[in-house]
Write a protein that holds these residues in place. Structure first.
Motif, PDB file in Angstrom:
ATOM      1  N   ARG A   1       0.854  -1.173   0.000  1.00 31.44           N
ATOM      2  CA  ARG A   1       0.000   0.000   0.000  1.00 31.44           C
ATOM      3  C   ARG A   1       0.901   1.238   0.000  1.00 31.44           C
ATOM      4  O   ARG A   1       1.952   1.222   0.633  1.00 31.44           O
ATOM      5  CB  ARG A   1      -0.901   0.029   1.231  1.00 31.44           C
ATOM      6  CG  ARG A   1      -1.759  -1.198   1.405  1.00 31.44           C
ATOM      7  CD  ARG A   1      -2.457  -1.175   2.743  1.00 31.44           C
ATOM      8  NE  ARG A   1      -3.653  -0.324   2.725  1.00 31.44           N
ATOM      9  CZ  ARG A   1      -4.143   0.278   3.800  1.00 31.44           C
ATOM     10  NH1 ARG A   1      -3.508   0.178   4.960  1.00 31.44           N
ATOM     11  NH2 ARG A   1      -5.242   1.001   3.719  1.00 31.44           N
ATOM     12  N   PRO A   2       0.550   2.325  -0.688  1.00 25.49           N
ATOM     13  CA  PRO A   2      -0.689   2.550  -1.421  1.00 25.49           C
ATOM     14  C   PRO A   2      -0.491   2.473  -2.929  1.00 25.49           C
ATOM     15  O   PRO A   2      -1.051   3.269  -3.678  1.00 25.49           O
ATOM     16  CB  PRO A   2      -1.029   3.988  -1.002  1.00 25.49           C
ATOM     17  CG  PRO A   2       0.326   4.661  -0.971  1.00 25.49           C
ATOM     18  CD  PRO A   2       1.322   3.595  -0.542  1.00 25.49           C
ATOM     19  N   PHE A   3       0.326   1.544  -3.402  1.00 27.30           N
ATOM     20  CA  PHE A   3       0.618   1.473  -4.828  1.00 27.30           C
ATOM     21  C   PHE A   3      -0.491   0.749  -5.583  1.00 27.30           C
ATOM     22  O   PHE A   3      -1.400   0.166  -4.999  1.00 27.30           O
ATOM     23  CB  PHE A   3       1.991   0.827  -5.035  1.00 27.30           C
ATOM     24  CG  PHE A   3       3.094   1.608  -4.374  1.00 27.30           C
ATOM     25  CD1 PHE A   3       3.630   2.729  -4.983  1.00 27.30           C
ATOM     26  CD2 PHE A   3       3.566   1.250  -3.123  1.00 27.30           C
ATOM     27  CE1 PHE A   3       4.632   3.468  -4.372  1.00 27.30           C
ATOM     28  CE2 PHE A   3       4.555   1.984  -2.490  1.00 27.30           C
ATOM     29  CZ  PHE A   3       5.095   3.100  -3.117  1.00 27.30           C
ATOM     30  N   ALA A   4      -0.408   0.775  -6.902  1.00 30.12           N
ATOM     31  CA  ALA A   4      -1.559   0.454  -7.743  1.00 30.12           C
ATOM     32  C   ALA A   4      -2.112  -0.956  -7.539  1.00 30.12           C
ATOM     33  O   ALA A   4      -3.330  -1.146  -7.537  1.00 30.12           O
ATOM     34  CB  ALA A   4      -1.199   0.667  -9.219  1.00 30.12           C
ATOM     35  N   ILE A   5      -1.252  -1.960  -7.395  1.00 30.49           N
ATOM     36  CA  ILE A   5      -1.742  -3.328  -7.255  1.00 30.49           C
ATOM     37  C   ILE A   5      -2.623  -3.448  -6.013  1.00 30.49           C
ATOM     38  O   ILE A   5      -3.731  -3.987  -6.059  1.00 30.49           O
ATOM     39  CB  ILE A   5      -0.572  -4.334  -7.204  1.00 30.49           C
ATOM     40  CG1 ILE A   5       0.200  -4.325  -8.517  1.00 30.49           C
ATOM     41  CG2 ILE A   5      -1.094  -5.735  -6.920  1.00 30.49           C
ATOM     42  CD1 ILE A   5       1.459  -5.179  -8.489  1.00 30.49           C
ATOM     43  N   ALA A   6      -2.129  -2.936  -4.891  1.00 34.11           N
ATOM     44  CA  ALA A   6      -2.906  -2.985  -3.652  1.00 34.11           C
ATOM     45  C   ALA A   6      -4.093  -2.042  -3.706  1.00 34.11           C
ATOM     46  O   ALA A   6      -5.195  -2.363  -3.241  1.00 34.11           O
ATOM     47  CB  ALA A   6      -2.008  -2.638  -2.464  1.00 34.11           C
ATOM     48  N   LYS A   7      -3.889  -0.872  -4.268  1.00 27.62           N
ATOM     49  CA  LYS A   7      -4.952   0.125  -4.300  1.00 27.62           C
ATOM     50  C   LYS A   7      -6.172  -0.373  -5.065  1.00 27.62           C
ATOM     51  O   LYS A   7      -7.322  -0.150  -4.664  1.00 27.62           O
ATOM     52  CB  LYS A   7      -4.421   1.411  -4.927  1.00 27.62           C
ATOM     53  CG  LYS A   7      -5.352   2.602  -4.795  1.00 27.62           C
ATOM     54  CD  LYS A   7      -4.727   3.859  -5.383  1.00 27.62           C
ATOM     55  CE  LYS A   7      -3.519   4.279  -4.609  1.00 27.62           C
ATOM     56  NZ  LYS A   7      -2.938   5.541  -5.134  1.00 27.62           N
ATOM     57  N   CYS A   8      -5.946  -1.085  -6.159  1.00 27.27           N
ATOM     58  CA  CYS A   8      -7.075  -1.594  -6.943  1.00 27.27           C
ATOM     59  C   CYS A   8      -7.858  -2.645  -6.153  1.00 27.27           C
ATOM     60  O   CYS A   8      -9.085  -2.732  -6.290  1.00 27.27           O
ATOM     61  CB  CYS A   8      -6.581  -2.166  -8.272  1.00 27.27           C
ATOM     62  SG  CYS A   8      -6.137  -0.874  -9.469  1.00 27.27           S
TER      63      CYS A   8
END
Length: 333
Positions: free
Chosen positions: A176-183
């Motif tokens: 978190r908070p990068f795209a893989i986790a955020k999605c």
């Protein structure tokens, strides 16, 4: 976002700055989200499920169900999910060097089937120094990660496809908070599917992995579907779909693009005029010019007759189908 320098030569200890930190926050209210450049916050090439050690206890196989580790002891006794806290495993960095990881904590998120893990890596073997795998917040709190099956074709050093690579034996700690986790936190969970019906009794399943892949393209403004982002961290976007996952917010934004697992289906405007690589429009013109809405005069980009909607999209192959739409402010830079 602060990018650590990636290590280039294997050494006895992993480089401490392999981890990326960020001050970026996540908002999922009414479809609004803050986008970011990075797919993930670290340069791990995947973790082996069969390489997990649990306090010296012999295991009889480990699997990942959603975001929960599942396994048995060598004698066949089932392990509770929290039993994996304290376990260690070995990851492989992008340069082939190995790194020792430890699961320190497991807590539920706001979504009942999504769990967040605090993970540390051994930064100094001789001094037994452990540091947060995903970095820390501005207040020093360790950032958590979401474990997801498979890996992503991604490198911080050079553009890659950004595609998910399924696997039953390896997984990724998505920071978190990068795209893989955020999605995932936006509701696009790769282990689940949604049902879409054209008429009562005429239905199909849309795999969550394709929705999640589409979301990562959208958040990073990966217009051409080649893994190259064209956004700036912290830019707000309005995200919506027809599947009841995200609803459109009331904003003064303009429609930006329709998104498929392979990038933008059509582009009304780019999120920014330029980025670190130069003009965004020039890049799109060079790599995927046909994706501009203006180049598709017979297609209703963002409109009621686009494939975003079941009426027009139900029969379209899913890799070409628009699954997510978004709006953003018109660029002023």
């Amino acid at each position: 976002m602060l990018f650590g320098s990636a290590c280039t030569e294997p050494t006895g200890e992993p480089e401490e700055e392999e981890v990326i930190t960020s001050v970026q926050a996540l908002s999922t209210t009414n479809g609004l989200a803050l986008n970011g450049l990075a797919l993930n916050g670290l340069a791990l090439n995947g973790l082996a499920l069969n390489g997990l050690a649990l306090n010296g206890l012999a295991l009889n196989g480990v699997t990942l169900e959603g975001t929960t580790f599942v396994g048995k002891t060598a004698s066949g006794a089932p392990l509770a999910p929290d039993a994996f806290v304290g376990g260690t495993l070995t990851g492989t960095l992008s340069n082939g060097q190995t790194i020792k990881l430890r699961i320190d904590d497991r807590v539920p998120s706001t979504r009942p089937d999504v769990f967040l893990y605090e993970v540390s890596y051994l930064s100094n073997t001789s001094q037994n120094t452990w540091k947060s795998l995903c970095g820390t917040t501005s207040s020093g709190t360790p950032r958590r990660a979401i474990p997801l099956a498979g890996t992503w074709d991604y490198s911080q050093k050079k553009p890659t496809s950004g595609m998910h690579q399924p696997s039953d034996t390896t997984f990724t700690f998505a920071c978190r908070p990068f795209a893989i986790a955020k999605c995932v936190e936006l509701g696009y969970k790769p282990w689940s599917s949604v049902t879409e019906c054209a008429t009562p009794g005429v239905c199909k399943e849309i795999p969550g992995a394709l929705l999640h892949q589409t979301c990562t393209r959208m958040l990073r403004a990966d217009y051409c579907g080649d893994g190259v982002p064209h956004t700036q961290d912290g830019t707000p976007v309005d995200v919506w779909d027809e599947f009841g996952i995200q609803d459109a917010a009331v904003t003064d934004f303009a429609f930006e693009a329709e998104w498929t697992p392979m990038g933008a289906r059509c582009i009304e405007h780019t999120r920014w005029h330029g980025d670190t690589g130069g003009s965004v429009a020039a890049y799109v013109n060079k790599v995927c010019k046909s994706r501009w809405a203006s180049a598709q005069p017979t297609y209703d980009c963002g409109g009621s007759s686009s494939t975003l909607h079941t009426a027009k999209g139900f029969g379209v192959p899913l890799l070409a189908r628009s699954l997510i739409g978004n709006e953003s402010a018109l660029p002023t830079d």
